[in-house]
Write a protein that holds these residues in place. Sequence first.
Motif, PDB file in Angstrom:
ATOM      1  N   ALA A 182       0.836  -1.204   0.000  1.00 51.02           N
ATOM      2  CA  ALA A 182       0.000   0.000   0.000  1.00 51.02           C
ATOM      3  C   ALA A 182       0.872   1.256   0.000  1.00 51.02           C
ATOM      4  N   LEU A 183       1.933   1.250   0.800  1.00 51.66           N
ATOM      5  CA  LEU A 183       2.828   2.412   0.841  1.00 51.66           C
ATOM      6  C   LEU A 183       3.500   2.625  -0.507  1.00 51.66           C
ATOM      7  N   ALA A 184       3.923   1.513  -1.125  1.00 55.04           N
ATOM      8  CA  ALA A 184       4.590   1.632  -2.420  1.00 55.04           C
ATOM      9  C   ALA A 184       3.638   2.240  -3.446  1.00 55.04           C
ATOM     10  N   LYS A 185       2.380   1.774  -3.431  1.00 53.68           N
ATOM     11  CA  LYS A 185       1.401   2.319  -4.364  1.00 53.68           C
ATOM     12  C   LYS A 185       1.122   3.785  -4.054  1.00 53.68           C
ATOM     13  N   PHE A 186       1.037   4.060  -2.767  1.00 52.99           N
ATOM     14  CA  PHE A 186       0.750   5.422  -2.343  1.00 52.99           C
ATOM     15  C   PHE A 186       1.835   6.370  -2.833  1.00 52.99           C
ATOM     16  N   LYS A 187       3.070   5.913  -2.718  1.00 52.36           N
ATOM     17  CA  LYS A 187       4.199   6.771  -3.079  1.00 52.36           C
ATOM     18  C   LYS A 187       4.222   7.068  -4.576  1.00 52.36           C
ATOM     19  N   LEU A 188       3.626   6.194  -5.367  1.00 48.39           N
ATOM     20  CA  LEU A 188       3.537   6.469  -6.804  1.00 48.39           C
ATOM     21  C   LEU A 188       2.893   7.828  -7.037  1.00 48.39           C
ATOM     22  N   ASN A 189       1.967   8.185  -6.146  1.00 47.31           N
ATOM     23  CA  ASN A 189       1.247   9.435  -6.313  1.00 47.31           C
ATOM     24  C   ASN A 189       1.645  10.515  -5.341  1.00 47.31           C
ATOM     25  N   ASP A 190       2.586  10.223  -4.492  1.00 47.33           N
ATOM     26  CA  ASP A 190       2.974  11.203  -3.499  1.00 47.33           C
ATOM     27  C   ASP A 190       4.465  11.055  -3.220  1.00 47.33           C
ATOM     28  N   ALA A 191       5.248  11.728  -4.051  1.00 48.32           N
ATOM     29  CA  ALA A 191       6.691  11.584  -3.958  1.00 48.32           C
ATOM     30  C   ALA A 191       7.225  12.135  -2.637  1.00 48.32           C
ATOM     31  N   ALA A 192       6.449  12.981  -1.970  1.00 43.19           N
ATOM     32  CA  ALA A 192       6.921  13.606  -0.741  1.00 43.19           C
ATOM     33  C   ALA A 192       6.921  12.647   0.438  1.00 43.19           C
ATOM     34  N   LEU A 193       6.167  11.564   0.318  1.00 43.46           N
ATOM     35  CA  LEU A 193       6.126  10.593   1.409  1.00 43.46           C
ATOM     36  C   LEU A 193       7.409   9.769   1.413  1.00 43.46           C
ATOM     37  N   LEU A 194       8.099   9.778   2.559  1.00 40.97           N
ATOM     38  CA  LEU A 194       9.281   8.935   2.681  1.00 40.97           C
ATOM     39  C   LEU A 194       8.984   7.830   3.676  1.00 40.97           C
ATOM     40  N   TYR A 195       9.489   6.640   3.399  1.00 38.69           N
ATOM     41  CA  TYR A 195       9.302   5.578   4.397  1.00 38.69           C
ATOM     42  C   TYR A 195      10.411   4.558   4.300  1.00 38.69           C
ATOM     43  N   GLU A 196      10.736   3.995   5.443  1.00 37.08           N
ATOM     44  CA  GLU A 196      11.675   2.885   5.436  1.00 37.08           C
ATOM     45  C   GLU A 196      11.258   1.912   6.530  1.00 37.08           C
ATOM     46  N   PRO A 197      11.569   0.610   6.314  1.00 37.91           N
ATOM     47  CA  PRO A 197      11.137  -0.377   7.300  1.00 37.91           C
ATOM     48  C   PRO A 197      11.803  -0.132   8.650  1.00 37.91           C
ATOM     49  N   GLU A 198      11.089  -0.367   9.710  1.00 37.45           N
ATOM     50  CA  GLU A 198      11.707  -0.356  11.025  1.00 37.45           C
ATOM     51  C   GLU A 198      11.050  -1.446  11.861  1.00 37.45           C
ATOM     52  N   THR A 199      11.706  -1.810  12.946  1.00 35.03           N
ATOM     53  CA  THR A 199      11.166  -2.849  13.807  1.00 35.03           C
ATOM     54  C   THR A 199      10.996  -2.292  15.198  1.00 35.03           C
ATOM     55  N   SER A 200       9.863  -2.579  15.771  1.00 34.80           N
ATOM     56  CA  SER A 200       9.618  -2.159  17.144  1.00 34.80           C
ATOM     57  C   SER A 200       9.395  -3.425  17.953  1.00 34.80           C
ATOM     58  N   THR A 201       9.969  -3.481  19.156  1.00 37.44           N
ATOM     59  CA  THR A 201       9.727  -4.683  19.955  1.00 37.44           C
ATOM     60  C   THR A 201       8.260  -4.752  20.344  1.00 37.44           C
ATOM     61  N   ALA A 202       7.636  -3.593  20.482  1.00 39.58           N
ATOM     62  CA  ALA A 202       6.229  -3.585  20.898  1.00 39.58           C
ATOM     63  C   ALA A 202       5.298  -3.869  19.739  1.00 39.58           C
ATOM     64  N   LEU A 203       5.597  -3.284  18.589  1.00 40.78           N
ATOM     65  CA  LEU A 203       4.627  -3.332  17.496  1.00 40.78           C
ATOM     66  C   LEU A 203       5.043  -4.238  16.338  1.00 40.78           C
ATOM     67  N   GLY A 204       6.246  -4.790  16.407  1.00 42.67           N
ATOM     68  CA  GLY A 204       6.666  -5.696  15.348  1.00 42.67           C
ATOM     69  C   GLY A 204       7.239  -4.949  14.152  1.00 42.67           C
ATOM     70  N   PHE A 205       6.962  -5.470  12.950  1.00 42.31           N
ATOM     71  CA  PHE A 205       7.506  -4.877  11.737  1.00 42.31           C
ATOM     72  C   PHE A 205       6.599  -3.770  11.226  1.00 42.31           C
ATOM     73  N   GLY A 206       7.210  -2.660  10.885  1.00 44.20           N
ATOM     74  CA  GLY A 206       6.426  -1.543  10.371  1.00 44.20           C
ATOM     75  C   GLY A 206       7.339  -0.596   9.608  1.00 44.20           C
ATOM     76  N   PHE A 207       6.922   0.649   9.508  1.00 45.82           N
ATOM     77  CA  PHE A 207       7.684   1.622   8.740  1.00 45.82           C
ATOM     78  C   PHE A 207       7.819   2.926   9.505  1.00 45.82           C
ATOM     79  N   ARG A 208       8.970   3.546   9.391  1.00 46.31           N
ATOM     80  CA  ARG A 208       9.144   4.910   9.869  1.00 46.31           C
ATOM     81  C   ARG A 208       8.864   5.810   8.677  1.00 46.31           C
ATOM     82  N   CYS A 209       7.928   6.708   8.818  1.00 42.82           N
ATOM     83  CA  CYS A 209       7.527   7.527   7.687  1.00 42.82           C
ATOM     84  C   CYS A 209       7.840   8.984   7.957  1.00 42.82           C
TER      85      CYS A 209
END
Lengths: 392, 603
Positions: free
Chosen positions: B317-344
Amino acid sequence: MATDRSPRKVENPDSQIGIYVHIPFCEKKCFYCDFYSIENHSQREEFIDSISREIRHFSETHNPLAADTVFFGGGTPSLLKPADLEKILAALHDAFRISSDAEFTMECNPGTIDTAYLSDYKTLGANRLSFGVQSFFEDELRFLERIHGPAEAFRAVEVAREAGFDNINIDLIYALPGQPIDRLTTNLEKAVSLETDHISAYSLIVEPGTPLAGAVAEGRIVPATESVESSMYEIVMDFMAEHGYSHYEISNYAQGGFECRHNLKYWNAEQYAGFGPSAHSYVDGTRWWNVSSLAKYIARLKTDEAPVSAREKLTPSQMLDEFVLLHLRQGKLDTDILREAFGLTIDRDMISGLETAEYCVFKDGVISLTKKGFKVSDGIAETILAKHSPAV
Amino acid sequence: MSLSPRLIRNFCIIAHIDHGKSTLADRLLERTGTITEREMVDQILDDMPLERERGITIKSHAIQMNYRAHDGNSYTFNLIDTPGHVDFSYEVSRSLAACEGAILVVDASQGVEAQTISNVYLAIDAGLEIIPVINKIDLPSAMVEDVKHQLVDLIGCKESEILLASAKAKIGIDEILEAVVAMIPPPSGSSDAPLRALIFDAKYDSYRGVVTYIRIMDGTLRTNDKVLFHKTGKVFQSEEVGVLGMERVPTGELEAGNVGYLIAGVKELTETRVGDTVMNSESPADSPLPGYREVKPMVFSGLYPAQSEHFEELRDALAKFKLNDAALLYEPETSTALGFGFRCGFLGLLHMEIVQERLEREFDQTIITTVPNVEYKVVKTSGEILLVDNPAEMPSPAEIDHIEEPYVTAQIICPSEFIGNVMKLCMDRRGVYKNTTYIDTKRADIRFELPLAEIVFDFFDKLKSMTRGYASFDYEYLDNRESELVKLDILLNGDVVDALSSVVHRDKAYEWGRKLSSRLRKLIPKQLFEVVIQAAIGSKVIARESISPIRKNVIAKCYGGDITRKRKLLEKQKEGKKRMKQIGRVEVPQEAFLAVLSLNDEE
């Protein structure tokens, strides 16, 4: 995790069906009660005809089944004239093969006991009576809007014994608003002094839609707190254990061998056929329930229509939910059965967490609830199932 | 098709939210016959559902109209729509650079607002001719004379130059169209010069790839030209060139002064940066157009799937979203509490909200968002400099020499009776007061310098409630400043919940720790086990709360008639538990991760 395959039968393949008959009449409706009943008895005869018709319909659509429990609940079954009971039983005997040693319970209101009726019930095959005693205090009975007084409870049990009944249950209700602890203890002492083999003790539930719920919502009645209910429940459990009753379901206690065989069918996912308005049935993995209106019930049966309100075919996941929920209510969950019947292996860490917190003891594959565990049995079921049920 | 630049007008509309920009745009389209009334869906230019709901334009579009003026000539109008919000101010500035003029729309009942002012300044800086319009003059609450004075003060125009209109009631539309012809200069630039086209927007089309919106400043762009995107250095083959009507209209070429689109087989939006210059790769211009800058995210937050098994779906979804919104930056991150996600990384608060909301709506993702934070510049005792956009990654206090945080210049416009409230709010948020000026006798323009971190928490909501909704607010990045900042951790039964860590000012740490733990105590339901909540700075616990275990959770009665009902109840509870995050043995509801956001409501 549970697999996709259907659970193997968890009940005993030889088990027989239980029969429930709902008598929807009361002299006076109690304000906490959410069972379907009405105070207008004018359609009593039509009801007897209709229920006979409903039973006949069942026999037309099902092969004759062997039955080993019969339970007349309500409402107030003890309002039934013996002749009416006889008519209903005739229909039941046509539809089912009722075994000679079947458990046959009649629920009775201590306020409407008729000695002659009880003898006739006995003659007609009833062998177990269940009295809605609730309390031995006049003011508590008045609060609950019961029609009987404390003395009548003693008399009812005496009369029952005279009529030849030795398998008797009495119901108690505790955790009434503002009820002091010593009142509970007195009720328990008087209950065991009756020396019945079965006692059901329920904390007062505020059921949605009842006048009690209305009073609570308006702030006229303040229900007991979670902490009072919890302490009282513990007192009940201790008291019953001291007096030799085994705790075999959240609110049920019995002397050896006198567990209610009919109710056990509900809790062990066995089959049961229910007749009368609002009655529930569970046959071949399908549950259905009748309309909760005598008028509709009679009207439907007049036109040969099933008086069913809704049905559901249980999915494997729903069967698992009910299995865990109902077995924990009985204080024991056999993890071997869970694995074999549902393909579910319970996380050991979770069990040891529950053990450390003294909610249960885990031995030989069986989770056995402690008193503390009984108090939060629904919470434990949620915890186990939330962790293990497949995502829908 | 050759078009004389003399007959072209390129302009935009500047307005505060709800002042009537979209309605006016609709009227211009209608009046020029670009669209019939019957075809008109209200507010055509805002075609994303979220935009319509919020009445804001998130992404700019452009549209071409033909207008036969009173002088008998037929003019080509290019209306370039601009995103109205501060988060998109760079995009606004590029849209403005593509225009020669702007229609400034001010609501007759509301007057000049903060956003109007900042966008007007951007337009004036870009050298645009401004046509002042007072809209909604037919409202009973219209204060036309007051607003005229405000406009005269703001842009230095004459009162007689101000047009009066009601886009809704179709009043003054012709006058506006004539003013566009008369007041806005035609574009300059020569069609024979080497090609220089300004990219002012781009969007992703799933069939054609990236569609680039451009203004030809010099030269001519033709289909089949080899085009060079100056900033990225990439060369593409021009596949289709055209103008923007209600749909794309291929024209084969675009000449200097005109606005249109270019499709050139570009697969990713990041390759067509807004502000970049398109050249002809065979005869490139000597220099690119001025004003390009990289867009930098200002606000950061973690985005996690509510259920960890949905991580891949969120990534898609993020990859598709970024197709239309170049200003959105994201990279994967891991949280011990929340598991796998993204820092945006987001341009600002509105941008963040939009991304989150659209991910949920359009991509059907249930997301847990961590509390937003800014990017800290951490200077370690070793001299090493770290940029930290996730509080959980803050080094231990012993390793830190000092921390710098971004400051903004904030502009707040409000009725003068609320000045005291606004002052108090800004001081509470560590603001540095600059000055107050008066727009008119009733309204003040207050300037503060504020740490950005202090406005990412509910600042705007607070401002609105303290001024009964009358304040408008705008901000702009100023600089980085050293601050006494500490990392505040939250522990549940002894485990640090990384997703709840925050960076706060030392003076506020105790109060925040206390409020946050007390808030969490209310948000985390009773469980089978006791839950201890602690707030700590390093190893020092500064606040503690506990949630006693549930004492009774079982219903007394369960017979034949109760089983279905009880199972349904159980299913509901189970679903509720699934939406919670398991931290150690503690089940934490999703709202808890945003607990900080509502902290200021805590007494």
